[in-house]
Design a protein around this motif. Sequence first.
Motif, PDB file in Angstrom:
ATOM      1  N   LYS A  62       0.834  -1.214   0.000  1.00 13.64           N
ATOM      2  CA  LYS A  62       0.000   0.000   0.000  1.00 13.64           C
ATOM      3  C   LYS A  62       0.860   1.253   0.000  1.00 13.64           C
ATOM      4  CE  LYS A  62      -4.208   1.621   0.135  1.00 13.64           C
ATOM      5  NZ  LYS A  62      -5.194   1.349  -0.913  1.00 13.64           N
ATOM      6  N   VAL A  63       2.007   1.182   0.700  1.00 15.57           N
ATOM      7  CA  VAL A  63       2.951   2.310   0.700  1.00 15.57           C
ATOM      8  C   VAL A  63       3.460   2.568  -0.710  1.00 15.57           C
ATOM      9  CG1 VAL A  63       5.162   3.128   1.565  1.00 15.57           C
ATOM     10  CG2 VAL A  63       3.614   1.888   3.092  1.00 15.57           C
ATOM     11  N   ILE A  64       3.802   1.478  -1.447  1.00 18.34           N
ATOM     12  CA  ILE A  64       4.306   1.634  -2.816  1.00 18.34           C
ATOM     13  C   ILE A  64       3.216   2.199  -3.722  1.00 18.34           C
ATOM     14  CG2 ILE A  64       5.167   0.353  -4.808  1.00 18.34           C
ATOM     15  CD1 ILE A  64       6.497  -1.574  -2.848  1.00 18.34           C
ATOM     16  N   ASP A  65       1.978   1.740  -3.513  1.00 14.86           N
ATOM     17  CA  ASP A  65       0.886   2.251  -4.349  1.00 14.86           C
ATOM     18  C   ASP A  65       0.649   3.733  -4.125  1.00 14.86           C
ATOM     19  OD1 ASP A  65       0.540  -0.281  -5.350  1.00 14.86           O
ATOM     20  OD2 ASP A  65      -1.098  -0.818  -3.975  1.00 14.86           O
ATOM     21  N   LEU A  66       0.733   4.179  -2.841  1.00 11.47           N
ATOM     22  CA  LEU A  66       0.458   5.584  -2.518  1.00 11.47           C
ATOM     23  C   LEU A  66       1.634   6.495  -2.831  1.00 11.47           C
ATOM     24  CD1 LEU A  66      -1.389   5.103   0.898  1.00 11.47           C
ATOM     25  CD2 LEU A  66      -2.423   5.716  -1.309  1.00 11.47           C
ATOM     26  N   ALA A  67       2.859   5.951  -2.697  1.00 14.78           N
ATOM     27  CA  ALA A  67       4.036   6.800  -2.908  1.00 14.78           C
ATOM     28  C   ALA A  67       5.090   6.022  -3.688  1.00 14.78           C
ATOM     29  CB  ALA A  67       4.595   7.273  -1.577  1.00 14.78           C
ATOM     30  N   PRO A  68       4.857   5.744  -4.971  1.00 10.98           N
ATOM     31  CA  PRO A  68       5.810   4.946  -5.745  1.00 10.98           C
ATOM     32  C   PRO A  68       7.171   5.601  -5.915  1.00 10.98           C
ATOM     33  CG  PRO A  68       4.129   5.885  -7.172  1.00 10.98           C
ATOM     34  CD  PRO A  68       3.688   6.170  -5.772  1.00 10.98           C
ATOM     35  N   GLU A  69       7.218   6.949  -5.699  1.00 14.86           N
ATOM     36  CA  GLU A  69       8.494   7.652  -5.853  1.00 14.86           C
ATOM     37  C   GLU A  69       9.327   7.613  -4.586  1.00 14.86           C
ATOM     38  OE1 GLU A  69       5.824  10.388  -3.810  1.00 14.86           O
ATOM     39  OE2 GLU A  69       5.618   8.964  -5.491  1.00 14.86           O
ATOM     40  N   ARG A  70       8.770   7.107  -3.483  1.00 10.96           N
ATOM     41  CA  ARG A  70       9.469   7.071  -2.203  1.00 10.96           C
ATOM     42  C   ARG A  70      10.167   5.705  -2.042  1.00 10.96           C
ATOM     43  NH1 ARG A  70       9.203  12.069   0.384  1.00 10.96           N
ATOM     44  NH2 ARG A  70       9.584  10.923   2.325  1.00 10.96           N
ATOM     45  N   TRP A  71      11.239   5.685  -1.280  1.00 10.19           N
ATOM     46  CA  TRP A  71      12.032   4.463  -1.112  1.00 10.19           C
ATOM     47  C   TRP A  71      11.537   3.554   0.014  1.00 10.19           C
ATOM     48  CZ3 TRP A  71      14.176   3.723   3.671  1.00 10.19           C
ATOM     49  CH2 TRP A  71      14.291   4.836   4.500  1.00 10.19           C
ATOM     50  N   GLN A  72      10.706   4.096   0.976  1.00  6.82           N
ATOM     51  CA  GLN A  72      10.372   3.350   2.184  1.00  6.82           C
ATOM     52  C   GLN A  72       9.650   2.026   1.899  1.00  6.82           C
ATOM     53  OE1 GLN A  72      10.052   6.567   1.786  1.00  6.82           O
ATOM     54  NE2 GLN A  72      10.633   7.713   3.640  1.00  6.82           N
ATOM     55  N   GLY A  73       8.628   2.066   1.018  1.00  2.00           N
ATOM     56  CA  GLY A  73       7.861   0.851   0.736  1.00  2.00           C
ATOM     57  C   GLY A  73       8.726  -0.256   0.111  1.00  2.00           C
ATOM     58  N   TYR A  74       9.630   0.146  -0.791  1.00  2.00           N
ATOM     59  CA  TYR A  74      10.503  -0.843  -1.456  1.00  2.00           C
ATOM     60  C   TYR A  74      11.499  -1.447  -0.457  1.00  2.00           C
ATOM     61  CZ  TYR A  74       8.628   1.462  -5.609  1.00  2.00           C
ATOM     62  OH  TYR A  74       7.793   1.978  -6.561  1.00  2.00           O
ATOM     63  N   ALA A  75      12.044  -0.595   0.430  1.00  2.87           N
ATOM     64  CA  ALA A  75      13.023  -1.090   1.393  1.00  2.87           C
ATOM     65  C   ALA A  75      12.400  -2.110   2.343  1.00  2.87           C
ATOM     66  CB  ALA A  75      13.617   0.079   2.173  1.00  2.87           C
ATOM     67  N   ARG A  76      11.185  -1.755   2.852  1.00  2.00           N
ATOM     68  CA  ARG A  76      10.551  -2.702   3.778  1.00  2.00           C
ATOM     69  C   ARG A  76      10.159  -3.994   3.052  1.00  2.00           C
ATOM     70  NH1 ARG A  76       9.379  -1.833   8.610  1.00  2.00           N
ATOM     71  NH2 ARG A  76       9.387   0.450   8.343  1.00  2.00           N
ATOM     72  N   SER A  77       9.672  -3.878   1.830  1.00  2.00           N
ATOM     73  CA  SER A  77       9.329  -5.086   1.057  1.00  2.00           C
ATOM     74  C   SER A  77      10.557  -5.963   0.836  1.00  2.00           C
ATOM     75  CB  SER A  77       8.713  -4.684  -0.279  1.00  2.00           C
ATOM     76  OG  SER A  77       7.491  -3.989  -0.097  1.00  2.00           O
ATOM     77  N   ALA A  78      11.701  -5.317   0.597  1.00  2.00           N
ATOM     78  CA  ALA A  78      12.937  -6.090   0.399  1.00  2.00           C
ATOM     79  C   ALA A  78      13.290  -6.907   1.640  1.00  2.00           C
ATOM     80  CB  ALA A  78      14.077  -5.144   0.033  1.00  2.00           C
ATOM     81  N   ARG A  79      13.188  -6.263   2.830  1.00  2.00           N
ATOM     82  CA  ARG A  79      13.490  -6.992   4.063  1.00  2.00           C
ATOM     83  C   ARG A  79      12.510  -8.142   4.289  1.00  2.00           C
ATOM     84  NH1 ARG A  79      14.631  -1.687   5.933  1.00  2.00           N
ATOM     85  NH2 ARG A  79      12.499  -1.470   6.743  1.00  2.00           N
ATOM     86  N   LEU A  80      11.221  -7.874   4.026  1.00  2.00           N
ATOM     87  CA  LEU A  80      10.217  -8.910   4.251  1.00  2.00           C
ATOM     88  C   LEU A  80      10.396 -10.098   3.294  1.00  2.00           C
ATOM     89  CD1 LEU A  80       7.127  -6.579   4.780  1.00  2.00           C
ATOM     90  CD2 LEU A  80       8.267  -7.971   6.533  1.00  2.00           C
ATOM     91  N   PHE A  81      10.653  -9.792   2.007  1.00  2.00           N
ATOM     92  CA  PHE A  81      10.892 -10.870   1.048  1.00  2.00           C
ATOM     93  C   PHE A  81      12.151 -11.664   1.406  1.00  2.00           C
ATOM     94  CE2 PHE A  81       8.209  -8.502  -2.212  1.00  2.00           C
ATOM     95  CZ  PHE A  81       7.233  -9.488  -2.269  1.00  2.00           C
ATOM     96  N   HIS A  82      13.146 -10.956   1.925  1.00  2.00           N
ATOM     97  CA  HIS A  82      14.374 -11.633   2.340  1.00  2.00           C
ATOM     98  C   HIS A  82      14.098 -12.606   3.482  1.00  2.00           C
ATOM     99  CE1 HIS A  82      18.767 -11.450   3.876  1.00  2.00           C
ATOM    100  NE2 HIS A  82      18.614 -12.405   2.991  1.00  2.00           N
ATOM    101  N   ASP A  83      13.248 -12.158   4.439  1.00  2.00           N
ATOM    102  CA  ASP A  83      12.896 -13.052   5.543  1.00  2.00           C
ATOM    103  C   ASP A  83      12.118 -14.277   5.057  1.00  2.00           C
ATOM    104  OD1 ASP A  83      14.125 -11.328   7.281  1.00  2.00           O
ATOM    105  OD2 ASP A  83      12.269 -10.304   7.870  1.00  2.00           O
TER     106      ASP A  83
END
Length: 547
Positions: A62-83
């Motif tokens: 939802k963060v990526i959908d609302l703010a695709p230009e921001r890095w926060q949603g991608y960074a958290r998704s990366a950590r979660l996918f890594h886990d």
Amino acid sequence: MSQHDRFKEGVVCYKNGQYDKAIEHFTEALLSNGDQYNIYDSRAAAFEKLGDIKAALLNAKKVIDLAPERWQGYARSARLFHDLKKIPHAARMVQLALERIKPEDSQRRTELERLQASIAESQARADAQLRKTACHIGMLPVEILAEIFALDVTPNAGRAITLSHVCKFWRRLASENPTLWRTLVLSDRQPERKLQTWLERSSCNIHSLHLTDRLPHHQYGSLMGALDKLQWERLRSFTLTCSDACGIVIRLSNGKHNFFSDLEEFEVSSTRFSDKRLEELLPQSLRAFTLNECLILTGDGGLWQHVTRLSSLTLRSSTLDIRAVLEGNPLLENVTISGGIIPHESIVPQPLSLDRLCHLDIQDCGNISRLLDQLTAPALRTVRFVGNPLDSSHLLALFPDRLTELTELRLGRCSLQAFDVIRILRNSPSLITLEVSTVYDCVNKILDFLSGSSSEKSQESLLPCPALQHVDVSRCTDLKTGPVIRFVKSRKVVLDDSEADEGSSLDSLRLDGCPDFQADCLPWLRKQIKVVSCVYMTKKQAKTVKR
């Protein structure tokens, strides 16, 4: 309470480790004032702390959908996918996050780069594990896999069943490939069921059929009825080692004309046939004929005027008119005779030349000398005479003046004269393997000749048989140490010669059962030759001596 106050309360609860209450406040904040990416990001962090990875990923998306230009949603998704060990997705997300973070935010960039490095290490470990456990054969095209199956089944037809039990895919591939089921061996292990399976999967197109001696006699009737379904005209090889082989063949053929129209190999055991019956059964296309403990009754039939294209003949303790076979099949390449006595009427009355005969193996066969006296074979490559009551002079008729093709000569348990063997060796420049075993009063002279130290030395080269690699003089009780040492030293000279062929070195030397050979010389021999065997006696013989 305003949306801002609820968000602040959620942040306080989060910092205090009260993640459930934090999620409640973040949810109330979202309900009071629409969608804001930072609230979703905070709630994703709380869900992550609670271990609810699925809910955390939904909020990060939802963060990526609302703010695709921001890095926060991608960074958290990366950590979660890594886990979750979804390494490719994690690598993609962290790369998108690095592309969006500001250059001056060095601290967070460093954290993301460390995460990227950790993801890369995980990917490397996953790739290494995949290489260890991946089913690479399953990635092959079906056509190549079918060829591999065919190669595996060739030496053992029963392997087709094993292949079909590995997995569903292999079972389907094996079951639908008729070429894997064209060799059928029937024994005492569920022969009726096996026959039915092979007929279904080969579409009744069996190329090789073997009825073994373990086949239950009481099942002959039901099996014969099922075998009638075979396309007999496509059978290439038929082996009968079961009892009543003659009766089975007669029953199967049942008066049919050209029953074995394309048969190429025929083997039968422990029975008797008339040559007239065989003439009716066997086609002109027959290439290999094998008899085991059989008697072929000679009558007025013209079997060997009918079967004239044999390339291989094997007789084991069997009796037939060998003269008629040899005269009628000038294309013979392999002849093996073991056991039994050649009838007097089979003696060749006039010279007979088999120009294509390459392999001749005669063991423990009586009355063989009169056959050899009239037989010549200029293309011989391998010759084996063991346990035959003959004098070595009878062998000379076989060989022309120059044996350029002869690579293997094995002589044993027969009366040999050193002069006759030396004459053969002198004319065999391509000989690779020589065995002279269980003979007396000739092996020392033969070794001296091969070492070039006897009066019989060849005049055409420095040493006779320059390609010799394997020598076996086992169980020659009069073998002395001197001839062996001189022979090995002579071959060592050839090996050290820079112009010598690679094949001039000795690869193996067997001296088993030679009590007069001195054991002190064995260490030196083993330094010169790759394989040296010198067993003076077996354990059983040693126990007898001690007693």
